[in-house]
Design a protein around this motif. Structure first.
Motif, PDB file in Angstrom:
ATOM      1  N   LEU A   1       0.881  -1.157   0.000  1.00 28.39           N
ATOM      2  CA  LEU A   1       0.000   0.000   0.000  1.00 28.39           C
ATOM      3  C   LEU A   1       0.920   1.208   0.000  1.00 28.39           C
ATOM      4  CD1 LEU A   1      -2.642  -1.084   2.659  1.00 28.39           C
ATOM      5  CD2 LEU A   1      -2.666  -1.459   0.182  1.00 28.39           C
ATOM      6  N   ILE A   2       0.854   2.019  -1.040  1.00 27.91           N
ATOM      7  CA  ILE A   2       1.834   3.070  -1.263  1.00 27.91           C
ATOM      8  C   ILE A   2       1.191   4.442  -1.083  1.00 27.91           C
ATOM      9  CG2 ILE A   2       3.462   4.026  -2.938  1.00 27.91           C
ATOM     10  CD1 ILE A   2       3.385   1.165  -4.252  1.00 27.91           C
ATOM     11  N   TYR A   3       1.822   5.249  -0.244  1.00 25.32           N
ATOM     12  CA  TYR A   3       1.375   6.606   0.040  1.00 25.32           C
ATOM     13  C   TYR A   3       2.363   7.555  -0.633  1.00 25.32           C
ATOM     14  CZ  TYR A   3      -1.189   4.165   3.726  1.00 25.32           C
ATOM     15  OH  TYR A   3      -2.000   3.304   4.421  1.00 25.32           O
ATOM     16  N   CYS A   4       1.983   8.157  -1.756  1.00 25.95           N
ATOM     17  CA  CYS A   4       2.883   9.041  -2.501  1.00 25.95           C
ATOM     18  C   CYS A   4       2.747  10.501  -2.081  1.00 25.95           C
ATOM     19  CB  CYS A   4       2.623   8.936  -4.007  1.00 25.95           C
ATOM     20  SG  CYS A   4       2.957   7.291  -4.679  1.00 25.95           S
ATOM     21  N   LYS A   5       1.501  10.982  -1.969  1.00 28.17           N
ATOM     22  CA  LYS A   5       1.265  12.406  -1.720  1.00 28.17           C
ATOM     23  C   LYS A   5       1.143  12.732  -0.237  1.00 28.17           C
ATOM     24  CE  LYS A   5      -1.129  12.621  -6.085  1.00 28.17           C
ATOM     25  NZ  LYS A   5      -2.413  12.542  -6.716  1.00 28.17           N
ATOM     26  N   THR A   6       0.381  11.944   0.485  1.00 33.04           N
ATOM     27  CA  THR A   6       0.128  12.199   1.896  1.00 33.04           C
ATOM     28  C   THR A   6       0.038  10.874   2.633  1.00 33.04           C
ATOM     29  OG1 THR A   6      -1.442  13.136   3.474  1.00 33.04           O
ATOM     30  CG2 THR A   6      -2.359  12.319   1.429  1.00 33.04           C
ATOM     31  N   LEU A   7       0.254  10.905   3.928  1.00 32.44           N
ATOM     32  CA  LEU A   7       0.161   9.684   4.727  1.00 32.44           C
ATOM     33  C   LEU A   7      -1.288   9.307   5.007  1.00 32.44           C
ATOM     34  CD1 LEU A   7       3.070  10.251   7.259  1.00 32.44           C
ATOM     35  CD2 LEU A   7       3.090   8.998   5.105  1.00 32.44           C
ATOM     36  N   GLY A   8      -2.239  10.153   4.615  1.00 33.01           N
ATOM     37  CA  GLY A   8      -3.642   9.913   4.901  1.00 33.01           C
ATOM     38  C   GLY A   8      -4.372   9.086   3.861  1.00 33.01           C
ATOM     39  N   ALA A   9      -3.764   8.841   2.706  1.00 33.13           N
ATOM     40  CA  ALA A   9      -4.479   8.127   1.653  1.00 33.13           C
ATOM     41  C   ALA A   9      -3.528   7.282   0.813  1.00 33.13           C
ATOM     42  CB  ALA A   9      -5.206   9.118   0.752  1.00 33.13           C
ATOM     43  N   VAL A  10      -3.963   6.070   0.498  1.00 29.62           N
ATOM     44  CA  VAL A  10      -3.197   5.190  -0.381  1.00 29.62           C
ATOM     45  C   VAL A  10      -3.371   5.696  -1.808  1.00 29.62           C
ATOM     46  CG1 VAL A  10      -3.023   2.843  -1.310  1.00 29.62           C
ATOM     47  CG2 VAL A  10      -3.455   3.196   1.129  1.00 29.62           C
ATOM     48  N   ASP A  11      -2.255   5.921  -2.494  1.00 35.04           N
ATOM     49  CA  ASP A  11      -2.292   6.402  -3.870  1.00 35.04           C
ATOM     50  C   ASP A  11      -2.091   5.292  -4.890  1.00 35.04           C
ATOM     51  OD1 ASP A  11      -2.415   9.313  -3.319  1.00 35.04           O
ATOM     52  OD2 ASP A  11      -0.471   8.909  -2.383  1.00 35.04           O
TER      53      ASP A  11
END
Length: 146
Positions: free
Chosen positions: A78-88
């Motif tokens: 599960l990869i979080y690219c932009k923010t730690l709040g949402a999986v991108d």
């Protein structure tokens, strides 16, 4: 045993593991795969992977999960690219046991189904959406009967 992918040469510290066919397959903090077997009532590291298990994209943060499905070991990132709040992004790899290498999967074939109320990830488009919006598929945990 020193983790071969740790720049500080610290010992292996396993964080994610799965039992499969009488052995334990575990990942270290640095993504090193270690295979452990019980020998004389002790767990012994019998093999170490030659490459790291990490996502193929740059990320701020990621979580990994090992699981067995249809007689194979899968590793889900599960990869979080932009923010730690949402999986991108989500990436799934299958372990090729003879060479201890990870093969990236482009789809999960019959292992998935739609599921209302959950977020889903479309591996073809790379989009995350709610179950109501999803044209694609979400992960169903395999049962013992499968």
């Amino acid at each position: 045993m020193v983790d071969p992918f740790d720049s500080k040469k610290q010992f292996l510290e396993f964080t994610n593991n799965i039992g499969f066919e009488g052995k334990f397959y575990a990942l270290s903090l640095q993504g090193t795969l270690g295979i452990m077997e019980e020998i004389n009532s002790c767990l012994v590291i019998t093999r170490i992977g030659k490459s790291r298990a990490v996502p193929s994209v740059t990320a701020r943060y990621f979580k990994e999960y090992s699981l067995e499905s249809n007689g194979q070991i899968l590793l889900v990132f599960l990869i979080y690219c932009k923010t730690l709040g949402a999986v991108d992004k989500v990436e799934v790899f299958r372990l090729y046991i003879p060479k201890l290498s990870w093969i990236k999967l482009e789809n999960l074939q019959e292992r998935v189904s739609g599921d209302n109320g959950w977020c889903t990830y479309d591996m073809e488009s790379g989009c995350v959406s709610t179950g109501l919006e999803a044209k694609s598929l979400s992960w169903n945990e395999p049962t013992e009967q499968e």
